[in-house]
Write an enzyme that holds these catalytic residues in place. Structure first.
Site, PDB file in Angstrom:
ATOM      1  CG  HIS A  79      -1.849   1.192   1.252  1.00 47.42           C
ATOM      2  ND1 HIS A  79      -3.016   1.227   0.512  1.00 47.42           N
ATOM      3  CD2 HIS A  79      -1.778   2.387   1.894  1.00 47.42           C
ATOM      4  CE1 HIS A  79      -3.632   2.383   0.711  1.00 47.42           C
ATOM      5  NE2 HIS A  79      -2.894   3.104   1.539  1.00 47.42           N
ATOM      6  CB  SER A  80       0.954   4.306   0.222  1.00 47.96           C
ATOM      7  OG  SER A  80       1.260   5.665   0.004  1.00 47.96           O
ATOM      8  CG  LEU A  81       7.241   3.361   1.089  1.00 39.53           C
ATOM      9  CD1 LEU A  81       8.095   3.984  -0.007  1.00 39.53           C
ATOM     10  CD2 LEU A  81       7.798   3.721   2.469  1.00 39.53           C
ATOM     11  CB  SER A 107      -3.194  -1.238  -1.950  1.00 39.57           C
ATOM     12  OG  SER A 107      -4.167  -0.590  -1.179  1.00 39.57           O
TER      13      SER A 107
END
Length: 246
Positions: A79-81, A107
């Site tokens: 997710h993200s990073l 994500s």
């Protein structure tokens, strides 16, 4: 039942603990062996120095998982990073010509070849502005920054994570993966445009599935049950298609 390892990678400022409760959402017949991954400088690795270079982070992660990806099917969720990290890690593995993941779950992350709206680099902001932007994203409660001892410990790590996340991910050359991919996105995530989300379809030679959830950038906390259900069903289908002995 054949089990498939699902390695889960955290967002900026997150630790492996954010995925711990996901295990309780897995049914008895789940095909998933869920493996949360810890980055250096947090959680169980709090005594280790932070990695300040993206290539160093990816190499560190590869060393952590390499023994677990050689003897059976596996997948990545980030997710993200974490989405950036699994992208770079999967590209590294592809370049090494070893067993590749059977599925990638990106994500809260835009496709790497599409530039988004121009915005300030989070890691270059002064402390006050940085805190306000982090709070606005929704991943860290405002009360957290009311405790100086926690802020002093957490802020350098968080700023370093955002610096990694800001590392030129946009406008990359498209190098498609061989496996299917799934894209999870928050309907109210102001940081990522629809164009940036849908551009992921060019990053696979297989299928690309899109899943939209209520909420902003950190929708994964409120939508965890549905997310893990989708992941489990997706990986069961993958196993049935490619590893069924029937």
């Amino acid at each position: 039942m054949l089990k498939l390892k699902l390695f889960c990678f955290p967002y900026a400022g997150g630790s492996a603990a954010i995925y711990a409760r996901w295990k309780s959402y897995l049914n008895m017949d789940s095909c998933i062996e869920l493996i949360p991954i810890e980055l250096a400088g947090r959680g169980k690795r709090i005594s280790e120095p932070l990695n300040h270079d993206l290539e160093e982070v990816v190499e560190d992660l590869y060393q952590k998982i390499k023994s677990g990806i050689t003897n059976g099917p596996y997948a990545f969720f980030g997710h993200s990073l974490g989405g950036l990290l699994i992208y770079e890690l999967a590209q590294k593995i592809k370049g090494l010509n070893i067993r590749q993941p059977v599925h990638l779950f990106f994500s809260g992350k835009s496709a790497p070849d599409i530039a988004g709206p121009v915005r300030n680099k989070y890691h270059l902001m002064d402390d006050n502005e940085f805190k306000q932007e982090v709070i606005k994203l929704g991943g860290t409660p405002p009360e957290f920054f009311e405790h100086p001892e926690l802020t002093d410990l957490f802020l350098p790590m968080l700023r370093n994570d955002f610096r990694l996340a800001d590392t030129g991910f946009a406008q990359r050359r498209v190098i498609p993966f061989d496996c299917d991919i799934s894209i999870f996105s928050g309907k109210e995530d102001y940081r990522i445009s629809k164009e940036q989300v849908e551009a992921w379809k060019t990053h696979t030679r297989g299928l690309c599935a899109f899943h939209y959830f209520n909420g902003g950038h950190f929708f994964l906390h409120d939508e965890a049950v549905d997310i893990i259900r989708i992941i489990d069903n997706t990986l069961k289908f993958t196993l049935q298609q490619k590893w069924s002995t029937a």
